[in-house]
Scaffold this motif. Structure first.
Motif, PDB file in Angstrom:
ATOM      1  N   GLU A  97       9.633  71.208  42.056  1.00  0.00           N
ATOM      2  CA  GLU A  97      10.232  69.896  41.803  1.00  0.00           C
ATOM      3  C   GLU A  97      11.511  69.700  42.609  1.00  0.00           C
ATOM      4  O   GLU A  97      11.881  68.586  42.953  1.00  0.00           O
ATOM      5  CB  GLU A  97      10.535  69.741  40.313  1.00  0.00           C
ATOM      6  N   SER A 317      25.727  70.946  33.947  1.00  0.00           N
ATOM      7  CA  SER A 317      24.923  70.599  32.773  1.00  0.00           C
ATOM      8  C   SER A 317      25.271  69.219  32.234  1.00  0.00           C
ATOM      9  O   SER A 317      24.391  68.483  31.793  1.00  0.00           O
ATOM     10  CB  SER A 317      25.068  71.674  31.690  1.00  0.00           C
ATOM     11  N   LEU A 320      23.565  66.629  34.428  1.00  0.00           N
ATOM     12  CA  LEU A 320      22.133  66.499  34.146  1.00  0.00           C
ATOM     13  C   LEU A 320      21.915  65.717  32.850  1.00  0.00           C
ATOM     14  O   LEU A 320      21.043  64.848  32.768  1.00  0.00           O
ATOM     15  CB  LEU A 320      21.481  67.876  34.037  1.00  0.00           C
ATOM     16  N   THR A 323      22.636  61.914  33.547  1.00  0.00           N
ATOM     17  CA  THR A 323      21.926  61.099  34.532  1.00  0.00           C
ATOM     18  C   THR A 323      20.468  61.478  34.756  1.00  0.00           C
ATOM     19  O   THR A 323      19.782  60.799  35.513  1.00  0.00           O
ATOM     20  CB  THR A 323      22.642  61.156  35.900  1.00  0.00           C
ATOM     21  N   PHE A 324      19.985  62.559  34.102  1.00  0.00           N
ATOM     22  CA  PHE A 324      18.652  62.988  34.494  1.00  0.00           C
ATOM     23  C   PHE A 324      17.567  61.960  34.167  1.00  0.00           C
ATOM     24  O   PHE A 324      16.634  61.761  34.948  1.00  0.00           O
ATOM     25  CB  PHE A 324      18.293  64.340  33.884  1.00  0.00           C
ATOM     26  N   VAL A 328      14.997  60.342  37.375  1.00  0.00           N
ATOM     27  CA  VAL A 328      13.546  60.423  37.562  1.00  0.00           C
ATOM     28  C   VAL A 328      13.005  59.233  38.349  1.00  0.00           C
ATOM     29  O   VAL A 328      11.887  59.261  38.856  1.00  0.00           O
ATOM     30  CB  VAL A 328      12.792  60.505  36.207  1.00  0.00           C
ATOM     31  N   PHE A 333      16.560  62.168  44.168  1.00  0.00           N
ATOM     32  CA  PHE A 333      17.613  62.258  43.162  1.00  0.00           C
ATOM     33  C   PHE A 333      17.234  63.310  42.115  1.00  0.00           C
ATOM     34  O   PHE A 333      18.001  64.229  41.813  1.00  0.00           O
ATOM     35  CB  PHE A 333      17.789  60.870  42.519  1.00  0.00           C
ATOM     36  N   GLU A 337      18.851  67.061  41.185  1.00  0.00           N
ATOM     37  CA  GLU A 337      19.326  67.484  39.861  1.00  0.00           C
ATOM     38  C   GLU A 337      18.616  68.757  39.416  1.00  0.00           C
ATOM     39  O   GLU A 337      19.217  69.635  38.807  1.00  0.00           O
ATOM     40  CB  GLU A 337      19.131  66.353  38.848  1.00  0.00           C
ATOM     41  N   ILE A 338      17.330  68.856  39.735  1.00  0.00           N
ATOM     42  CA  ILE A 338      16.616  70.080  39.357  1.00  0.00           C
ATOM     43  C   ILE A 338      17.140  71.261  40.163  1.00  0.00           C
ATOM     44  O   ILE A 338      17.256  72.376  39.660  1.00  0.00           O
ATOM     45  CB  ILE A 338      15.097  69.900  39.541  1.00  0.00           C
ATOM     46  N   GLY A 341      19.967  72.561  38.430  1.00  0.00           N
ATOM     47  CA  GLY A 341      19.527  73.404  37.314  1.00  0.00           C
ATOM     48  C   GLY A 341      19.124  74.789  37.792  1.00  0.00           C
ATOM     49  O   GLY A 341      19.449  75.795  37.167  1.00  0.00           O
ATOM     50  N   LEU A 342      18.450  74.834  38.924  1.00  0.00           N
ATOM     51  CA  LEU A 342      18.056  76.116  39.517  1.00  0.00           C
ATOM     52  C   LEU A 342      19.284  76.965  39.818  1.00  0.00           C
ATOM     53  O   LEU A 342      19.300  78.172  39.586  1.00  0.00           O
ATOM     54  CB  LEU A 342      17.308  75.861  40.821  1.00  0.00           C
TER      55      LEU A 342
END
Lengths: 374, 259, 359
Positions: A97, A317, A320, A323-324, A328, A333, A337-338, A341-342
């Motif tokens: 992703e 965090s 995310l 705005t996560f 989508v 974008f 964001e992912i 997270g990674l």
């Protein structure tokens, strides 16, 4: 007397009529012995001749033992495999992703400080710095207080207080973070805005820009402190547990050498619990790193690199969380964001690994001692 | 009954009508006893006889046990151990102790031995390392550890750890060393080394040892005291206690008839 | 952390899919999700509508406009609620989406200036507001602010810019005003539900913005009409196209709406900003339509239900006990009708609708 007891015990084992039929439900674990007759020959004949309820039930062949053993091993393996699969799935899905962002920005994603969804440019730097500051402030604040309170509980508190305070501490660790966030807004933010931050600006702030600023209350200081409050019970509980585990002999040795209580605690107990403290700090680090709600409420959510402890900022965090659901709408974008997270995942993996190595190194002597002792 | 030892040696420690209680349980019953200077005194008796309580009362280690209470008098060089102005911290610098289980600190071999000096504020590096070496030599450990002084104390074997604990106790230059079953957790070779060590040390220190092992008491000690049910049954020169005890209970014990 | 968010999203989504699935079977289950601003209005609507239409079940969720748009487009939900119209970009990405205006909202500028005389009426224009939000004007007694407010004495205190942290339609409308009145803002930041804010501090939700403004001396922020009414806040009069300074209210928002609907150049699909471009003395320059987004690919039976709901919402649903009470201004039905008819015909082609009888 003793001899009689033994006989009585044995009779329970062989005496067929005492054996309750309740074992029947377990029989699915024990294969029907008839399946194995071909493997056995004369022994099976012998068994049938002196059949008792117990003997008919208990396993008697190598294959039977193997089978139940295998079943157990298989279920253990499945459990382990599930964890592995789960981790691989999380990692795999995230990488897939995040790929559009990884592909487009490469390593520069890490140190670029531009985050502009409107122009489709994404960089992690401001969020990394914000995350670093909040985590750092939280740990700097939490660790000394946690260790002091752990020492108080393990060595100084009167007995009637220990139970209550310990329970309170464990309850504190279970309070949802949103409650701490609300506490931060109604208590910490005004305290910082009206007292602490103006004071800092007028003292340290005169010399170091890092403490200067325009008191606002919201920002990395408030967020860091509140996360610190959330980390304290974690570090304190684990540290207290390891302090209590310090062998009485070690404590006595210190006293027997003419230590005062303070010397015993500081020179002997504390060094002995360093591994425990490190472990708890790693736990606290993970908590601080991932803390979302409380930070989101307090940090001021502004994508700028803080120049002062009084500045607002943004953590990965909280970005995310904010705005996560919107991200989508745009594949790049959401990929960016992912990827953030990674990065969090990788950071906590690295910290955990380094922490474990450090622990092993620290414990190495003790382990070697216990293995080679004699 | 007044128990006494040979009049030729000075009394380093003396207790009079000494009783000890853990809560309501009486652990020692009016013990009268003197430990002679620069000799090895062994305390024997079955489990729960009060010999360990007696030993731990001498450097006030029992103060840490909730409910502990004593009556009577205990004297070190004629001064009250339990006197009102006595600081147990200072007392323990004069009366060192080695415990049943080796209990090194979570630090290097060197720092373990230097610990007592550090807390007393001795900073001069050369003095500290001199004393560390001297103590390790005195504990017959120097040759085995001199190349790894910075290594963890837990990397040593159990016997080495116990000798390290002895070196650590020696480093603060106590006058009395209390040994609470120091070899019971060790193998025979290590035990033999500790026993040898005690012989080397008795020229300079007053040594009191609690032991379960009667052969050990017979081998190492100059005097032996036999405790039973919290009372001191008999004390005297070791050779006499083991060959010709006055009290039949002593004889029963050392001949293995009970315990 | 992103995984947790995604998982949460997936769980919510699964629920919605299930709801939509049931809807197709019974043809009477509708799911509305999206804008958190519209959510309160949708709640009172759905309750009233289900009461008068016993065969229909409506589930409402507040998930953010972005979620509403994308999930309406891919059919996970029946209706996506959005504070923002479909920009050219979004229209390209989601060609099947149709936007239907369901209420008026606005964005108003609120402030907390210590030492300001009571009852002072503050005025603001777009370029100055943009420079404040870009961090270029940093004190309340800046001459640009004083020039617009010659009668007000400002303290020399720092301006603390407060904005939304989450993606928000309010922000879209607010930055729309800045982008249309300030070239610098348009060039550097633009309008967006979640722009790259050059300065200030962000808060999640309008309630948090109000709280932050009230708690922070020297602050400036923005919220919609509903929050102005609920918290009895005073807001700045904003300069409109004809040079008038207008305070946002039901009346001035409706004036803006009428001006837009009577303007023949306003597009039939409503996908254009009504911020700034409208003439009139009473026109508030930062008002907007609230939208429901519906995909043309919905099955016919569902579409009929959707149409009935839309017609009800635009007629009976506009009563001020629904709209004004939840912080919106009612749509004027008559000028809306011609464009609306075209849209509904587009959704249900060949199905002639007499929406005058509506509901």
């Amino acid at each position: 007397m003793a001899a009689n007891d033994h006989e009585h015990g044995d009779s329970l084992l062989v005496g067929g009529e005492h054996r309750p039929p309740a074992v029947a439900p377990l029989s699915f674990l024990v294969p029907d012995p008839k399946d194995d007759t071909s493997l056995e020959g004369p022994e099976s004949v012998a068994r049938e001749t002196e059949e008792t309820p117990l003997k008919s039930l208990r396993r008697s062949t190598h294959a039977q033992v193997l089978r139940s053993e295998r079943l157990f091993h298989l279920s253990l393996r499945l459990g382990g495999l599930f964890i592995l699969l789960l981790f691989a799935t999380v990692l795999g899905v995230s990488v897939v992703e995040a790929w559009p962002s990884i592909e487009k920005f490469g390593w520069s994603f890490l140190w670029s400080s531009t985050w502009n969804p409107h122009r489709h440019i994404f960089g992690a730097w401001t969020y990394l710095v914000g995350t670093f500051w909040v985590t750092g402030i939280a740990l700097l604040f939490a660790i000394p207080i946690a260790i002091l309170s752990a020492l108080f509980l393990s060595d100084y508190a009167p007995k009637w207080l220990v139970g209550g305070v310990s329970t309170l501490m464990e309850m504190l660790a279970g309070i949802p973070s949103i409650v701490f966030g609300a506490f931060g807004i109604i208590f910490v933010v005004p305290l910082m805005r009206d007292h602490v931050e103006p004071y800092l600006a007028n003292t340290l702030g005169r010399r170091f820009d890092f403490f200067a600023g325009d008191a606002m209350g919201y920002g990395i200081l408030s967020a860091g402190l509140v996360v610190g409050i959330m980390v304290i019970p974690l570090v304190a509980t684990v540290t207290r547990d390891s302090l209590v585990m310090v062998p009485r002999e070690t404590v006595e040795a210190a006293y027997a050498l003419g230590s005062t209580k303070a010397e015993m605690v500081y020179f002997v107990k504390l060094p002995a619990v360093v591994p425990g403290i490190i472990g708890s700090v790693i736990l606290g680090f993970g908590r601080a790193l991932g803390e979302t709600m409380a930070v989101l409420l307090l940090i001021g959510n502004q994508a700028s690199v803080p120049a002062s402890i009084q500045d607002v900022g943004y953590t990965i965090s909280s970005l995310l969380a904010n705005t996560f659901t919107y991200a989508v709408i745009d594949p790049l974008f959401s990929a960016a964001e992912i990827e953030l997270g990674l990065i969090l995942l990788v950071i906590s993996l690295v910290v955990n690994t380094v922490g474990r190595e450090l622990l092993l190194k620290l414990m190495g002597g003790r382990l070697a001692g216990s293995v080679g002792g004699g | 009954m007044e128990q006494s030892v040979s009049e030729a040696v000075a009394r380093k420690i003396e207790v009079r009508e000494f009783s000890a209680f853990y809560g309501k349980t009486q652990a020692l019953k009016s013990v009268n006893f003197a430990i002679p200077e620069k000799r090895i005194t062994a305390m024997i008796g079955p489990s729960g006889c009060g010999k360990s309580t007696f030993l731990r009362s001498l450097n006030r280690m029992n103060d840490f046990i909730p409910g502990f209470r004593m009556e009577g008098a205990a004297l070190l060089d004629g001064e009250e151990i339990y006197g009102p102005g006595v600081n147990p911290v200072l007392l323990r610098q004069r009366i060192g102790m080695v415990f049943q289980k080796p209990n090194p600190f979570q630090m290097s071999i060197y720092e373990n031995v230097a610990y007592g000096l550090r807390i007393q504020g001795v900073k001069a590096h050369s003095l500290v390392s001199d004393i560390v070496e001297k103590s390790l030599r005195a504990a017959a450990l120097w040759d085995e550890v001199k190349d790894r002084l910075k290594g963890s104390a837990f990397s040593l074997s159990g016997g080495q750890q116990q000798r390290l604990c002895i070196a650590r106790a020696l480093a603060v230059e106590p006058e009395v060393i209390l040994l609470d079953e120091p070899a019971s957790a060790l193998d025979p070779i290590s035990t033999a080394r500790i026993e040898e060590l005690m012989q080397d040390l008795k020229d300079r220190y007053t040594i009191a040892i609690v032991t379960h092992n009667m052969q050990q008491a017979a081998r190492v000690s100059d005097y032996t005291a036999f405790f039973l049910d919290g009372a001191l049954v008999e004390v005297g020169e070791t050779t006499r206690i083991f060959t010709n005890p006055d009290d039949s209970r002593t004889e029963d014990y050392i001949t293995g008839r009970f315990g | 952390m992103s995984f947790m968010k995604r998982t949460a999203g997936a769980v919510a989504l699964a629920g919605l899919v299930a709801a939509a699935g049931v809807g197709q079977a019974g043809a009477a289950d509708l799911s509305i999700s999206g804008s958190s601003m519209l959510f309160p209005l949708e709640q009172v609507w759905s309750q009233a509508y289900m009461k008068s239409h016993p065969g229909t079940h409506i589930s409402v969720a507040s998930t953010g406009s972005g979620f509403g748009i994308s999930n309406a487009a891919n059919g996970n939900i029946t209706i996506g609620a959005s504070d923002a119209y479909l920009t050219r970009d979004l229209k390209k990405r989601y060609p099947a989406l149709v936007s239907i205006p369901v209420a008026f909202e606005d964005t108003q500028v609120i402030y907390n200036i210590p030492g300001l005389s009571k009852g002072a009426k503050l005025r603001m224009d777009g370029p100055t507001l943009a420079r404040i939000y870009m961090g270029k004007i940093r004190f309340w007694d800046d001459k640009a602010i004083r020039a617009i407010n010659p009668d007000v004495t400002f303290p020399h205190s720092r301006i603390k810019v407060i904005h939304r942290a989450d993606a928000s339609g309010t922000t879209f409308v607010f930055t729309d005003y800045l982008a249309q009145t300030s070239k610098a803002w348009s060039d550097e930041i633009g309008r967006d539900l979640s722009p790259a804010w050059p300065t200030g501090s962000g808060y999640n939700g309008s309630d948090a913005v109000v709280a932050a403004v009230l708690a922070t001396p020297g602050s400036i922020g923005y919220v919609g009409l509903g929050w102005i009414n609920e918290y009895k806040l005073s807001s700045m009069a904003l300069k409109n196209l004809d040079g008038y300074y207008v305070v946002g209210s039901v009346k001035t928002i409706q004036a803006a709406g009428r001006a837009a609907l009577h303007d023949p150049s306003f597009p039939d699909d409503f996908n254009q900003s009504m911020v700034w471009k409208l003439h009139g003395k009473d026109v508030y320059p930062d008002a907007n339509f609230e939208f429901w987004m519906v995909s043309t690919s919905l099955p016919g039976s569902t579409m009929k239900e959707v149409k009935n709901l839309i017609v009800w919402a635009l007629t009976k649903g506009q009563k001020s006990t629904y709209t004004v009470k939840t912080g919106f201004a009612p749509l004027p039905f008559a000028p809306l009708k011609p464009r609306l008819n075209k849209i509904l015909n587009h959704l249900l082609p060949g199905n002639s609708l007499d929406i005058q009888s509506g509901g």
